[in-house]
Scaffold this motif. Structure first.
Motif: not given
Length: 386
Positions: A290-299
């Protein structure tokens, strides 16, 4: 509108990292000095807990601010950065013996004392060194602030400070001790405060307390009102610094200082937050159901504020001018709370795009952790990347 970043230089640096616009920091410090300088008796200390990056500490020390420390480690950091001992105040509810001894050895301006038990220990340790410690008492004014519950500090239910009903008693105890000197009162009602009415309420409470003390013929040399001034997290480009004029003018107008009294401030977030950004690289774009994720190398190990306070940080894609799309921006940590923001409008994003999480100069790098055995993020300044 996006911020102005040396994006090409960023491509040469391993992400995630913190980037500090030192031109903005210097402009902010100049404004603070200009507005506070309109009042001969105003003294500004920098709250080191916001950011102890040594490069930033050096710039802040050059601007002439004092230091507000809450640990022995912070005292060591500011002394290494060149802050004179007589510009340092030391606060905190749980000062260890070694920290008190360090502060005594550095001959700091004063301890902001938070309990009778602490006062007794300071008197004992100062006596062993043949010294007199200057102390100000942090009084809990029971004044609320319009901010997040986790960063409200001036209510009776909070762990900070001495109850108003005990103020005269603890001052009397200090005056009867051989190795402490009572030099002032300290207050701090919270952080990220944007309503000047909260500071006005503090002024009114301090006025009442000063009147009460004067009836007992107790004179106070210094009043310390802490910090707490907030910033505009929504619009870091349009509002790059807080309204320092309104802040200092509020105290000048509403606080009835006595002749010769000095008024001390402890600004942290307001000094450094807007000059700092967390720069991260996009690892993956993941299309969920249901959604799009932008997965970063920062958390959350690099910037914990969203997970801890549900705090908002404006996010910008520095690599794309494509059409706007909606993403949940998340990190790689194995925790469901490792989310920077949901339903964020970003330029169309791809693997490898650089993202800037804005307004992260305060409580960003300094709160980073090694959870998941991750490396701590490095900090770079615009001076270095020119």
């Amino acid at each position: 509108m996006k911020g102005n970043f040396p994006t090409e230089k960023f491509k040469e640096i391993e992400t995630p990292f913190y980037y500090y616009d030192t031109d903005l920091l210097r402009t902010t410090l100049h404004t603070i000095n200009s507005e506070a300088g309109k009042h001969d008796n105003f003294v500004v200390h920098y709250a080191v807990k916001a950011n102890a990056n040594p490069k930033l500490l050096g710039i802040i020390r050059e601007a002439g601010l004092g230091a507000d420390c809450v640990s022995g480690g912070e005292i060591t950091a500011v002394c290494k950065a060149g802050f004179p001992g007589n510009s340092i105040v030391f606060a905190g509810v749980g000062k260890a013996d070694w920290e008190i001894n360090l502060a005594l050895d550095k001959d700091i301006f004063c301890f902001n004392v938070e309990s009778t038990a602490e006062l007794e220990v300071i008197n004992e340790l100062a006596g062993k060194k043949g010294k007199k410690a200057r102390v100000a008492f942090r009084i809990n004014p029971n004044v609320g602030a319009h901010t997040h519950a986790n960063i409200t500090t001036g209510l009776a239910e909070n762990k900070f400070g001495i109850a108003m009903r005990d103020m005269e008693k603890v001052i009397e105890e200090a005056q009867n001790m051989e190795h402490v000197t009572f030099v002032g009162l300290h207050f701090h009602i919270g952080s990220q405060i944007l309503d000047m009415g909260d500071f006005e309420a503090l002024c009114n409470r301090i006025n009442d307390l000063q009147d009460q003390l004067e009836r007992q013929h107790i004179q106070v040399e210094n009043i310390n009102v802490g910090g707490g001034l907030g910033i505009d997290y929504q619009h870091p480009n349009r509002v790059p610094m807080p309204d320092f004029k309104a802040y200092f003018d509020t105290y000048a107008k509403h606080l009835r200082l006595r002749p010769g009294q000095k008024l001390h401030f402890e600004l942290g977030r307001a000094v450094v937050a807007q000059c700092g950004s967390l720069i991260a690289k996009t690892l993956y774009i993941k299309q969920g159901e249901v959604k799009k994720f932008a997965i970063l190398d920062a958390g959350m190990t690099d910037l914990i504020r969203p997970a801890l306070y549900q705090a908002y940080h404006k996010i910008e894609n520095l690599s794309s001018d494509g059409p706007m799309e909606t993403y949940d921006v998340v990190g790689p940590i194995c925790e469901s709370s490792d989310v920077f923001a949901k339903h964020v409008e970003l330029n169309e994003s791809h693997r490898g795009d650089l993202m800037a999480l804005r307004s992260a100069g305060a409580y960003g790098e300094i709160m980073a952790s090694g959870y998941n055995c991750r490396h701590l993020p490095q900090g770079y300044t615009s001076d270095e990347l020119k």
